[in-house]
Design a protein around this motif. Structure first.
Motif, PDB file in Angstrom:
ATOM      1  N   HIS A  36      -7.623 -24.815 -14.635  1.00 30.51           N
ATOM      2  CA  HIS A  36      -7.758 -23.431 -15.068  1.00 30.51           C
ATOM      3  C   HIS A  36      -8.846 -22.712 -14.260  1.00 30.51           C
ATOM      4  O   HIS A  36      -8.692 -21.539 -13.877  1.00 30.51           O
ATOM      5  N   ARG A  94       1.890 -16.797 -27.242  1.00 33.10           N
ATOM      6  CA  ARG A  94       0.505 -17.178 -27.467  1.00 33.10           C
ATOM      7  C   ARG A  94       0.321 -18.651 -27.127  1.00 33.10           C
ATOM      8  O   ARG A  94       1.305 -19.384 -26.907  1.00 33.10           O
ATOM      9  N   THR A  95      -0.927 -19.108 -27.119  1.00 32.69           N
ATOM     10  CA  THR A  95      -1.255 -20.504 -26.879  1.00 32.69           C
ATOM     11  C   THR A  95      -1.642 -21.161 -28.197  1.00 32.69           C
ATOM     12  O   THR A  95      -2.344 -20.577 -29.028  1.00 32.69           O
ATOM     13  N   ASP A 119       1.892 -15.329 -11.957  1.00 34.19           N
ATOM     14  CA  ASP A 119       1.375 -14.254 -12.798  1.00 34.19           C
ATOM     15  C   ASP A 119       2.314 -14.072 -13.987  1.00 34.19           C
ATOM     16  O   ASP A 119       3.321 -14.787 -14.121  1.00 34.19           O
ATOM     17  N   MET A 120       2.012 -13.097 -14.875  1.00 27.09           N
ATOM     18  CA  MET A 120       2.783 -12.950 -16.109  1.00 27.09           C
ATOM     19  C   MET A 120       4.184 -12.404 -15.866  1.00 27.09           C
ATOM     20  O   MET A 120       5.020 -12.402 -16.777  1.00 27.09           O
ATOM     21  N   GLU A 177       2.183 -23.379 -24.755  1.00 26.13           N
ATOM     22  CA  GLU A 177       2.545 -21.967 -24.701  1.00 26.13           C
ATOM     23  C   GLU A 177       3.753 -21.728 -25.598  1.00 26.13           C
ATOM     24  O   GLU A 177       4.847 -22.239 -25.345  1.00 26.13           O
ATOM     25  N   SER A 194      -4.818  -9.601 -11.823  1.00 20.27           N
ATOM     26  CA  SER A 194      -4.248  -9.447 -13.163  1.00 20.27           C
ATOM     27  C   SER A 194      -5.103 -10.087 -14.235  1.00 20.27           C
ATOM     28  O   SER A 194      -5.118  -9.652 -15.377  1.00 20.27           O
ATOM     29  N   GLY A 195      -5.820 -11.145 -13.888  1.00 16.16           N
ATOM     30  CA  GLY A 195      -6.636 -11.848 -14.866  1.00 16.16           C
ATOM     31  C   GLY A 195      -5.841 -12.762 -15.770  1.00 16.16           C
ATOM     32  O   GLY A 195      -6.394 -13.568 -16.492  1.00 16.16           O
ATOM     33  N   ALA A 196      -4.523 -12.662 -15.753  1.00 16.62           N
ATOM     34  CA  ALA A 196      -3.665 -13.494 -16.600  1.00 16.62           C
ATOM     35  C   ALA A 196      -2.734 -14.299 -15.706  1.00 16.62           C
ATOM     36  O   ALA A 196      -2.299 -13.839 -14.641  1.00 16.62           O
ATOM     37  N   TYR A 197      -2.402 -15.503 -16.113  1.00 19.05           N
ATOM     38  CA  TYR A 197      -1.615 -16.371 -15.278  1.00 19.05           C
ATOM     39  C   TYR A 197      -0.950 -17.454 -16.115  1.00 19.05           C
ATOM     40  O   TYR A 197      -1.302 -17.661 -17.286  1.00 19.05           O
ATOM     41  N   ARG A 209      -7.950 -19.337 -11.996  1.00 13.46           N
ATOM     42  CA  ARG A 209      -8.503 -17.998 -12.202  1.00 13.46           C
ATOM     43  C   ARG A 209      -8.855 -17.318 -10.880  1.00 13.46           C
ATOM     44  O   ARG A 209      -8.830 -16.095 -10.765  1.00 13.46           O
TER      45      ARG A 209
END
Length: 486
Positions: free
Chosen positions: A466, A353-354, A448-449, A377, A476-479, A470
């Motif tokens: 950021h 998590r952040t 990516d993740m 992170e 994926s929407g996540a990075y 994006r």
């Protein structure tokens, strides 16, 4: 008249009383199959083994009224103890039977379960009929109550289980509970407890206040070394005195008396005094408690936090719309204009998590002293995180460090939080507190993740980076961002 038979002057809307800016919830507790209610006040991050004061309202009054009249919160915050304001049924107390005795016993059990209070340091006080109930408690629960402090309400001696320290407060012009009659009843306790017949009289009281309307009479030499005290306020009617300008603050006087007593005769452990205007973190190792740390919840966020095994453990069960809606803070920090500082801490989480970190004003408008809030992170293994910043505005003696965790549910652990002065870094872009007006572009690799490299972006700040990242992570929407050192 605010008397035993006076009108109710405070009302409860829904389940909360708003006093100043603080909300005090009316809580329910089951006693012998019936629901009873109370207001509970406990300082944030309270350590285990602290005292409990139960204070009862007068007839035709209620817990919110007594809470507002006696104003115990600042005293409890400083001396570190719990205060409970119970509600009598039909705005009265059972001063002859066991109904409310059982209620008070249930309160003590609940406070021990909830806060780990010291059962040897439970004190009972009350105004008017609540004062009468205090004497009833002394007779029926003397083996569980360390001292009583009735105000404007008396009660006779009826086979108490032990000698009871008593501090009685009363106004000479009380037209509801007669002063002279109550003093005669108090002297029955003096006789029953074999106190010295020669009392000490201090008038005015305190002696350092020549114009005070208060006087104090002390009977010492009583059984088991207890004292009986009578605090008289000349010209005072049936009121709970809080007027220090002309007499005394009754709640302060009560605490200063009862704190000297425990059921086993031991002395009370002094509370931890947190220094103000300090340039370092206090209790950053959470060695025995969360003292000096304040968990604040805003909006719909829900979380609990506790110091355990030398670490602070936060459990977030509902998130808010902003990071700051779950916020662990420490304030009273002194930040000097022009000075560079370094903050470091160890952190981990139950899942990746952040965690947002900020240094800011403690008061409205809560302006940040960083050029941008820091985001770290966290993983499931504890790591040390650090950053530097410069205080570029006027010196603030009550700034705060904030850990903002309202963006995700789950557990989070903090330890070894340090704030220290440092020198200007050799690599200013790697620090956060850049001088006003300085703008430097930084480069970031984007993954990516799964760790697959997506590309590189640049930004004058983290938010800018950021926004650009994006665009590389549309699928994926996540990075992940990793800064490239210049």
């Amino acid at each position: 008249m605010f008397g035993m038979f006076g009108k109710r002057l405070a009302s409860v809307l829904a389940i909360a009383l708003i006093c100043g800016s603080t909300a005090f919830a009316i809580e329910n507790i089951q006693v012998n199959g019936k629901s009873r209610s109370m207001i509970v006040y406990a300082p944030s991050g309270l350590e285990k083994g602290r005292p409990l004061i139960i204070q009862m309202h007068g007839m035709n009054q209620d817990a919110p009224y007594q809470q507002n009249a006696a104003k115990w919160e600042s005293i409890a915050d400083t001396a570190r103890f719990v205060v409970v304001f119970p509600n009598g049924e039909n705005k009265a107390w059972d001063i002859g039977g066991d109904k409310d005795i059982n209620f008070l016993k249930a309160i003590i059990d609940e406070m021990e379960k909830r806060y780990g209070i010291d059962r040897k340091r439970v004190y009972v006080s009350g105004f008017s009929m609540g004062g009468m109930m205090s004497y009833h408690v002394a007779n029926k629960m003397g083996d569980q109550i360390a001292a009583i402090a009735p105000v404007s309400g008396g009660g006779g001696v009826n086979s108490p289980k032990r000698a009871m320290p008593i501090m009685h407060t009363h106004g000479t012009t009380d037209d509801v509970v007669n002063y002279n009659s109550t003093v005669n009843t108090l002297k029955n306790w003096v006789s029953a407890q074999k106190c010295s017949s020669n009392s000490q009289k201090i008038k005015p009281y305190p002696s350092t206040k020549p114009g005070s309307a208060a006087s104090l009479e002390i009977w010492s030499g009583c059984t088991d070394g207890v004292e009986v005290r009578l605090l008289t306020i000349d010209g005072k009617g049936h009121w709970y005195s809080m007027d220090e300008a002309v007499s005394v603050n009754t709640s302060v006087e009560i605490w200063n008396f009862v704190k000297n007593y425990s059921l086993d005769g031991s002395s009370i452990t002094p509370p931890v005094i947190v220094p103000t205007n300090r340039d370092s973190i206090f209790n950053g190792g959470f060695d025995s408690s969360a003292v000096a740390w304040d968990l604040q919840l805003h909006g719909d966020a829900q979380a609990t936090g506790t110091a355990k095994d030398g670490k602070y453990q936060l459990d977030i069960t509902a998130v808010g719309t902003q990071n700051y809606q779950v916020q662990l803070i420490q304030h009273d920090l002194r930040l000097e204009k022009g000075q560079w500082y370094e903050i470091s801490f160890d952190a981990s989480a139950g899942a990746a998590r952040t965690l947002e970190v900020n240094v800011e004003q403690h008061n409205d408008p809560w302006a940040s002293y960083l050029t941008e809030k820091q985001n770290f992170e966290l993983g499931t293994t504890a790591k040390t995180f650090t950053f530097k910043f410069q205080m570029t505005v006027a010196t603030d003696t009550n700034s705060r460090l904030s850990f903002n965790a309202g963006a995700a549910t789950g557990t989070l652990t903090l330890d070894n939080v340090v704030l220290k002065k440092t020198t200007e870094p050799d690599d200013p872009p790697a620090a956060i507190g850049l001088r006003a007006g300085v703008s430097m572009t930084r480069r970031y690799n984007v993954f990516d993740m799964n760790g697959v490299y997506l590309g590189r972006v640049e930004g004058v700040n983290l938010q800018d980076a950021h926004a650009r990242a994006r665009g590389l992570a549309k699928t994926s929407g996540a990075y992940l961002l990793k800064a490239i050192r210049n």
